[in-house]
Scaffold this active site. Structure first.
Site, PDB file in Angstrom:
ATOM      1  N   HIS A   1       0.818  -1.214   0.000  1.00  0.00           N
ATOM      2  CA  HIS A   1       0.000   0.000   0.000  1.00  0.00           C
ATOM      3  C   HIS A   1       0.852   1.264   0.000  1.00  0.00           C
ATOM      4  O   HIS A   1       2.069   1.215   0.197  1.00  0.00           O
ATOM      5  CB  HIS A   1      -0.944   0.017   1.214  1.00  0.00           C
ATOM      6  CG  HIS A   1      -0.218   0.109   2.525  1.00  0.00           C
ATOM      7  ND1 HIS A   1       0.453  -0.958   3.095  1.00  0.00           N
ATOM      8  CD2 HIS A   1      -0.058   1.148   3.389  1.00  0.00           C
ATOM      9  CE1 HIS A   1       0.988  -0.584   4.237  1.00  0.00           C
ATOM     10  NE2 HIS A   1       0.710   0.695   4.440  1.00  0.00           N
TER      11      HIS A   1
ATOM     12  N   ASP B   1       0.527   4.857   2.074  1.00  0.00           N
ATOM     13  CA  ASP B   1      -0.242   5.469   3.166  1.00  0.00           C
ATOM     14  C   ASP B   1      -1.077   6.641   2.654  1.00  0.00           C
ATOM     15  O   ASP B   1      -0.583   7.485   1.897  1.00  0.00           O
ATOM     16  CB  ASP B   1       0.705   6.009   4.255  1.00  0.00           C
ATOM     17  CG  ASP B   1       1.504   4.908   4.934  1.00  0.00           C
ATOM     18  OD1 ASP B   1       1.050   3.748   4.942  1.00  0.00           O
ATOM     19  OD2 ASP B   1       2.595   5.230   5.450  1.00  0.00           O
TER      20      ASP B   1
ATOM     21  N   HIS C   1       4.729   0.095   0.207  1.00  0.00           N
ATOM     22  CA  HIS C   1       5.436  -0.685   1.229  1.00  0.00           C
ATOM     23  C   HIS C   1       4.531  -1.756   1.803  1.00  0.00           C
ATOM     24  O   HIS C   1       3.308  -1.733   1.609  1.00  0.00           O
ATOM     25  CB  HIS C   1       6.007   0.209   2.334  1.00  0.00           C
ATOM     26  CG  HIS C   1       4.973   0.974   3.097  1.00  0.00           C
ATOM     27  ND1 HIS C   1       4.400   2.139   2.639  1.00  0.00           N
ATOM     28  CD2 HIS C   1       4.394   0.735   4.304  1.00  0.00           C
ATOM     29  CE1 HIS C   1       3.539   2.592   3.518  1.00  0.00           C
ATOM     30  NE2 HIS C   1       3.497   1.756   4.540  1.00  0.00           N
TER      31      HIS C   1
ATOM     32  N   ARG D   1       4.847   5.688  14.433  1.00  0.00           N
ATOM     33  CA  ARG D   1       4.827   6.250  13.074  1.00  0.00           C
ATOM     34  C   ARG D   1       4.309   7.681  13.074  1.00  0.00           C
ATOM     35  O   ARG D   1       3.251   7.962  13.631  1.00  0.00           O
ATOM     36  CB  ARG D   1       3.947   5.408  12.150  1.00  0.00           C
ATOM     37  CG  ARG D   1       4.181   5.751  10.681  1.00  0.00           C
ATOM     38  CD  ARG D   1       3.293   4.945   9.770  1.00  0.00           C
ATOM     39  NE  ARG D   1       2.036   5.646   9.534  1.00  0.00           N
ATOM     40  CZ  ARG D   1       1.023   5.150   8.820  1.00  0.00           C
ATOM     41  NH1 ARG D   1       1.124   3.958   8.286  1.00  0.00           N
ATOM     42  NH2 ARG D   1      -0.072   5.847   8.649  1.00  0.00           N
TER      43      ARG D   1
HETATM   44  C1  SIN Z   1       2.968   0.851   7.763  1.00  0.00           C
HETATM   45  O1  SIN Z   1       2.341   0.279   6.894  1.00  0.00           O
HETATM   46  O2  SIN Z   1       2.938   2.059   7.861  1.00  0.00           O
HETATM   47  C2  SIN Z   1       3.797   0.058   8.727  1.00  0.00           C
HETATM   48  C3  SIN Z   1       4.920  -0.655   8.068  1.00  0.00           C
HETATM   49  C4  SIN Z   1       5.607  -1.585   9.016  1.00  0.00           C
HETATM   50  O3  SIN Z   1       5.098  -1.844  10.106  1.00  0.00           O
HETATM   51  O4  SIN Z   1       6.660  -2.096   8.666  1.00  0.00           O
END
Ligand code: SIN
Length: 278
Positions: free
Chosen positions: A94, A96, A250, A265
């Site tokens: 995805h 973000d 990612h 995050r």
């Molecule tokens: C995310 O998708 O923002 C998290 C990625 C992760 O936990 O590695």
């Protein structure tokens, strides 16, 4: 500061850097613009305030509506999987916030507690994905736009997921975003063309029938999943990784059952994105 490219396409590992040092910010910003994913090792000293201050040097914070926040820090999202949980947040490929009118510029993830193995994050370059398509396909894609939505992922449809039941995700009533973006965007910093569709949030190509849209999206998703377009981040506790949402996908690798993985995050606001369609 040493900058070591991770692959020929995207990603770099930075050692000897400190995100708390404003004097290093121009070099970090340059590495981010050049590599789209920067892995800054050895940031164990970073506090939540430092994390937020680093993010604010790039721009205002984009507070996520659906992730549980860190206690006392409403602008920091928790990315958490407990030892007894099975689902990881972000397991599907995805980008973000692609469901927002102005998709987030980037996210900055800090490894607070890592499992003894696994829990890597994999990134794909959507600029390289575009570059490696044939010219006729590139030209066709540039005539198209696609719908992106939050509701099927964070809305009532997700009520039964472990992430919602465990309280890691919530606020389903706020999952009302549906927007249309060009399938190929001009990256606001580099000017490179990037594919801007992703398997989690993109729901349909606007100009095509449902069957045509499904077939084209499946082809593009298979194209982006070639390992030649990827870099993989093997985390160490204290690492900070920042990625550019307009140039990458990612995916969190969920291969550490029985262990806890806890990240903070912070997401930075982006701007309107445009393609060539006018
Ligand atoms: C995310 O998708 O923002 C998290 C990625 C992760 O936990 O590695």
């Amino acid at each position: 500061m040493q900058v070591l490219p991770l692959t020929g396409g995207l990603g770099a590992e930075l050692t000897g850097a400190d995100i708390c040092d404003p004097g290093q910010f121009p070099a970090l910003q340059e590495a981010f613009a050049r590599y789209s994913v920067i892995v800054i090792r050895g940031q164990d000293h970073v506090t939540p305030e430092d994390h937020l201050a680093f993010a604010r040097r790039f721009g205002p914070i984009d507070v996520n509506r659906f992730f549980k926040s860190v206690d006392g820090y409403p602008e920091i999202a928790t990315v958490l999987k407990e030892a007894d949980q099975k689902e990881a947040v972000g397991e599907g490929w995805h980008t973000d916030h692609s469901y927002d009118q102005e998709p987030a510029m980037g996210s900055i993830l800090r490894a607070v507690e890592m499992p003894p193995y696994g829990g890597d994050t994999v990134f794909a370059s959507t600029a390289q994905a575009y570059d490696t398509l044939s010219p006729p396909m590139q030209a066709f894609l540039e005539t198209l736009s696609a719908w992106h939505s939050s509701s099927h992922v964070f809305g009532a449809a997700a009520a039964d997921s472990e992430a919602v039941r465990s309280g890691r995700l919530g606020n389903a009533d706020a999952a009302t975003q549906t927007v249309c973006h060009p399938v190929v965007i001009r990256h606001p910093l580099s000017g490179r063309k990037c594919l801007f569709v992703n398997p989690v949030f993109t729901t349909r190509i606007r100009e095509l029938s449902e069957a045509e849209s499904d077939a084209l999206l499946q082809m593009l998703y298979a194209h982006c999943q070639q390992p030649e377009l990827h870099c993989r981040v093997r985390w160490q506790q204290g690492d900070v990784t920042m990625w550019d949402n307009r140039a990458t996908w990612h995916k969190a690798i969920n291969d550490y059952h029985g262990f806890r993985r806890f990240m903070h995050r912070v997401t930075v606001q982006g701007c309107a994105i445009a393609g060539n369609m006018g």
